[in-house]
Scaffold this motif. Structure first.
Motif, PDB file in Angstrom:
ATOM      1  N   VAL A 144       7.005   1.825  -3.636  1.00  0.00           N
ATOM      2  CA  VAL A 144       6.260   0.614  -3.279  1.00  0.00           C
ATOM      3  C   VAL A 144       4.891   0.987  -2.712  1.00  0.00           C
ATOM      4  O   VAL A 144       3.873   0.386  -3.052  1.00  0.00           O
ATOM      5  N   ARG A 145       4.843   2.008  -1.842  1.00  0.00           N
ATOM      6  CA  ARG A 145       3.571   2.450  -1.277  1.00  0.00           C
ATOM      7  C   ARG A 145       2.618   2.900  -2.378  1.00  0.00           C
ATOM      8  O   ARG A 145       1.424   2.572  -2.353  1.00  0.00           O
ATOM      9  N   GLN A 146       3.119   3.632  -3.363  1.00  0.00           N
ATOM     10  CA  GLN A 146       2.266   4.089  -4.460  1.00  0.00           C
ATOM     11  C   GLN A 146       1.674   2.916  -5.225  1.00  0.00           C
ATOM     12  O   GLN A 146       0.498   2.943  -5.610  1.00  0.00           O
ATOM     13  N   ARG A 147       2.487   1.875  -5.431  1.00  0.00           N
ATOM     14  CA  ARG A 147       1.959   0.682  -6.129  1.00  0.00           C
ATOM     15  C   ARG A 147       0.867   0.008  -5.308  1.00  0.00           C
ATOM     16  O   ARG A 147      -0.175  -0.387  -5.833  1.00  0.00           O
ATOM     17  N   LEU A 148       1.127  -0.144  -4.005  1.00  0.00           N
ATOM     18  CA  LEU A 148       0.152  -0.796  -3.146  1.00  0.00           C
ATOM     19  C   LEU A 148      -1.152  -0.004  -3.090  1.00  0.00           C
ATOM     20  O   LEU A 148      -2.244  -0.572  -3.133  1.00  0.00           O
ATOM     21  N   ALA A 184       6.581  -4.805   5.147  1.00  0.00           N
ATOM     22  CA  ALA A 184       7.687  -3.938   5.560  1.00  0.00           C
ATOM     23  C   ALA A 184       7.318  -2.470   5.400  1.00  0.00           C
ATOM     24  O   ALA A 184       7.628  -1.637   6.264  1.00  0.00           O
ATOM     25  N   VAL A 185       6.659  -2.127   4.314  1.00  0.00           N
ATOM     26  CA  VAL A 185       6.287  -0.735   4.077  1.00  0.00           C
ATOM     27  C   VAL A 185       5.321  -0.242   5.152  1.00  0.00           C
ATOM     28  O   VAL A 185       5.423   0.893   5.622  1.00  0.00           O
ATOM     29  N   GLU A 186       4.386  -1.091   5.576  1.00  0.00           N
ATOM     30  CA  GLU A 186       3.451  -0.677   6.612  1.00  0.00           C
ATOM     31  C   GLU A 186       4.142  -0.484   7.954  1.00  0.00           C
ATOM     32  O   GLU A 186       3.798   0.419   8.715  1.00  0.00           O
ATOM     33  N   VAL A 187       5.147  -1.340   8.254  1.00  0.00           N
ATOM     34  CA  VAL A 187       5.890  -1.178   9.495  1.00  0.00           C
ATOM     35  C   VAL A 187       6.670   0.130   9.481  1.00  0.00           C
ATOM     36  O   VAL A 187       6.703   0.877  10.463  1.00  0.00           O
ATOM     37  N   LEU A 188       7.291   0.431   8.351  1.00  0.00           N
ATOM     38  CA  LEU A 188       8.140   1.617   8.250  1.00  0.00           C
ATOM     39  C   LEU A 188       7.357   2.909   8.065  1.00  0.00           C
ATOM     40  O   LEU A 188       7.767   3.964   8.554  1.00  0.00           O
ATOM     41  N   ASP A 189       6.226   2.854   7.388  1.00  0.00           N
ATOM     42  CA  ASP A 189       5.571   4.091   6.941  1.00  0.00           C
ATOM     43  C   ASP A 189       4.077   4.138   7.240  1.00  0.00           C
ATOM     44  O   ASP A 189       3.373   4.994   6.720  1.00  0.00           O
ATOM     45  N   GLY A 190       3.575   3.218   8.045  1.00  0.00           N
ATOM     46  CA  GLY A 190       2.171   3.238   8.412  1.00  0.00           C
ATOM     47  C   GLY A 190       1.280   2.486   7.438  1.00  0.00           C
ATOM     48  O   GLY A 190       1.719   2.044   6.368  1.00  0.00           O
ATOM     49  N   PRO A 191      -0.010   2.338   7.792  1.00  0.00           N
ATOM     50  CA  PRO A 191      -0.951   1.570   6.964  1.00  0.00           C
ATOM     51  C   PRO A 191      -1.047   2.127   5.541  1.00  0.00           C
ATOM     52  O   PRO A 191      -0.975   3.338   5.324  1.00  0.00           O
ATOM     53  N   VAL A 192      -1.235   1.221   4.604  1.00  0.00           N
ATOM     54  CA  VAL A 192      -1.355   1.601   3.191  1.00  0.00           C
ATOM     55  C   VAL A 192      -2.822   1.846   2.859  1.00  0.00           C
ATOM     56  O   VAL A 192      -3.695   1.052   3.204  1.00  0.00           O
ATOM     57  N   ARG A 193      -3.082   2.975   2.213  1.00  0.00           N
ATOM     58  CA  ARG A 193      -4.449   3.293   1.802  1.00  0.00           C
ATOM     59  C   ARG A 193      -4.863   2.445   0.603  1.00  0.00           C
ATOM     60  O   ARG A 193      -4.044   2.138  -0.261  1.00  0.00           O
ATOM     61  N   ASP A 194      -6.121   2.108   0.562  1.00  0.00           N
ATOM     62  CA  ASP A 194      -6.700   1.435  -0.602  1.00  0.00           C
ATOM     63  C   ASP A 194      -7.414   2.506  -1.424  1.00  0.00           C
ATOM     64  O   ASP A 194      -8.587   2.808  -1.195  1.00  0.00           O
ATOM     65  N   LEU A 195      -6.682   3.096  -2.373  1.00  0.00           N
ATOM     66  CA  LEU A 195      -7.239   4.228  -3.108  1.00  0.00           C
ATOM     67  C   LEU A 195      -8.457   3.848  -3.934  1.00  0.00           C
ATOM     68  O   LEU A 195      -9.395   4.642  -4.069  1.00  0.00           O
ATOM     69  N   ALA A 196      -8.449   2.641  -4.488  1.00  0.00           N
ATOM     70  CA  ALA A 196      -9.592   2.211  -5.297  1.00  0.00           C
ATOM     71  C   ALA A 196     -10.851   2.130  -4.432  1.00  0.00           C
ATOM     72  O   ALA A 196     -11.935   2.579  -4.831  1.00  0.00           O
ATOM     73  N   ARG A 197     -10.705   1.560  -3.233  1.00  0.00           N
ATOM     74  CA  ARG A 197     -11.852   1.476  -2.327  1.00  0.00           C
ATOM     75  C   ARG A 197     -12.287   2.872  -1.889  1.00  0.00           C
ATOM     76  O   ARG A 197     -13.484   3.175  -1.854  1.00  0.00           O
ATOM     77  N   GLU A 198     -11.317   3.741  -1.586  1.00  0.00           N
ATOM     78  CA  GLU A 198     -11.661   5.100  -1.173  1.00  0.00           C
ATOM     79  C   GLU A 198     -12.386   5.849  -2.281  1.00  0.00           C
ATOM     80  O   GLU A 198     -13.348   6.575  -2.025  1.00  0.00           O
ATOM     81  N   ARG A 199     -11.907   5.673  -3.513  1.00  0.00           N
ATOM     82  CA  ARG A 199     -12.579   6.336  -4.637  1.00  0.00           C
ATOM     83  C   ARG A 199     -13.996   5.826  -4.793  1.00  0.00           C
ATOM     84  O   ARG A 199     -14.928   6.602  -5.051  1.00  0.00           O
TER      85      ARG A 199
END
Length: 413
Positions: free
Chosen positions: A23-27, A88-103
């Motif tokens: 799920v994190r990879q998709r986000l 839920a993923v952010e609560v369990l595993d921390g903030p999700v990166r925005d790879l497109a924005r980072e790129r």
């Protein structure tokens, strides 16, 4: 409000870690949390964890497929995560990166880092191919940890490019003048690696990301920067000597034999050298043949020995200051053409002419090996470049030695 304890029981254990990771990879990639994800070769514990989460059997077989839409609904309806699966993923595993924005931000940072260099390249067409090779080779990205470090490196590289070609300066002085650090271009430094590749481009030499000491010396010498005063030399024959200077006395004593002058000797020679017509060749074999045939009667002859070194440029400068006129011959290949153009440009206002180095002489010469490389213009005789492109053969000076020596013999009378 998220029920963190319940959420961890449902989705935070080791048997659902694969699901959270998917799920994190998709986000991170900006993809929607719809459709299914499948785990091949699911273990019994992983299957039971999904069944506990969904409240139903998760099917049979070795693979395990889970509907992301269903998990999102379960988490919302149960109150474990009212914000759904993404929250839920952010609560369990921390903030999700925005790879497109980072790129995008990284790409913008790299573009900004290259900005000062690209300004220089835009004004100098001979650097366009080199600039493209920097990208395709990844050289800058290998030498710098990231765009922030590269920005300073490329600013200095732009200053170096603006300062080239130079006029026979030591590399330490050139580095101090362009980069504010006399050691900035020392071998082994990232800037030195990039700068020598830039020097090669300006000199018309092939692109290289590395090379030995001699290769670096050749590249710097071709743009008027010398690594030391003793390794830069020039071969000459028949130059007039004098009794008032060390170099003049040596030339007089060696009359009739090829002489190798160092840059140090030439930089310390106090006065121009008067020599009348000076013939310039590309290869030492011409000096050898002329010395054998004519000895002390040989008229002034200077050898570039390939790409002119700082010593070559200094000697031509002394000769031009003495009122010399120049006639040039070289190999009929694109490298020889580039050397001829460089000499022609360097002697500036002094009379310069080709010495059996035009279209007529090329067509009369015997065929050689196949001509390779990138064509270069021949402004002293545009028909020469056209003839070379059409005929497509390389003619070396060795193949026309008898004609060259005959001209020198006639000039000695």
């Amino acid at each position: 409000m998220t029920d963190a304890d319940r959420l961890r029981r449902l989705l935070g254990g080791p048997d659902t870690a694969w699901l959270v990771r998917r799920v994190r990879q998709r986000l991170e990639r900006g993809r929607p949390l719809t459709g299914t994800v499948t785990l091949a070769g699911a273990a019994p514990g992983q299957r039971r964890a999904v069944e506990l989460l969904l409240g139903r059997r998760a099917g049979t077989g070795t693979s395990l497929s889970v509907s992301l839409t269903e998990i999102d609904r379960v988490l919302r309806d149960s109150g474990a995560s009212p914000g759904g699966l993404a929250a839920a993923v952010e609560v369990l595993d921390g903030p999700v990166r925005d790879l497109a924005r980072e790129r995008a931000e990284t790409a913008a940072a790299w573009e900004a880092a290259f900005g000062p260099l690209d300004e220089v390249v835009a004004a100098r067409s001979e650097l366009a191919g080199w600039r493209g090779r920097l990208d395709s080779s990844g050289l800058v990205r290998r030498l710098a940890a990231g765009p922030e470090e590269a920005a300073g490196l490329l600013r200095d590289l732009a200053r170096v490019a603006r300062g080239l070609p130079a006029s026979g300066v030591p590399i330490g002085r050139f580095a101090a003048e362009t980069c504010g650090d006399a050691h900035a271009l020392d071998d082994g430094r990232p800037l030195a690696t990039l700068a020598v590749s830039c020097a090669r481009a300006i000199a018309g030499l092939p692109f290289r990301t590395d090379g030995g000491a001699e290769s670096r010396r050749e590249a710097w010498a071709a743009v008027g920067v010398h690594l030391d005063e003793l390794s830069s030399t020039v071969l000459c024959l028949g130059l007039p000597g004098d009794g008032g200077t060390a170099t003049g006395r040596m030339l007089a004593a060696m009359r009739g034999e090829p002489v190798s002058l160092t840059l140090r000797q030439l930089r310390r020679h106090p006065a121009p050298i008067p020599a009348g017509l000076v013939r310039v060749c590309e290869n030492p074999v011409v000096l050898t043949a002329a010395a054998d045939a004519l000895g002390p009667a040989c008229p002034p002859l200077v050898c570039c020995n390939g790409r002119p070194s700082a010593a070559v440029w200094r000697l031509l400068e002394l000769l031009a200051g003495g009122g010399a006129e120049f006639a040039y011959h070289g190999d009929f290949d694109w490298g020889g053409v580039a050397i001829a153009a460089a000499v022609r440009d360097r002697v500036g206002s002094r009379p310069w002419r080709p010495w059996r180095y035009d279209a007529a002489a090329y067509r009369e010469a015997a065929s050689g090996t196949a001509l390779t490389g990138r064509p270069s213009p021949t402004p002293w005789d545009p028909a020469l470049a056209a003839a070379m492109t059409e005929r497509g053969v390389r003619v070396e000076e060795e193949q026309v030695l008898s004609d060259l020596v005959g001209d020198l013999r006639a000039g000695s009378r």
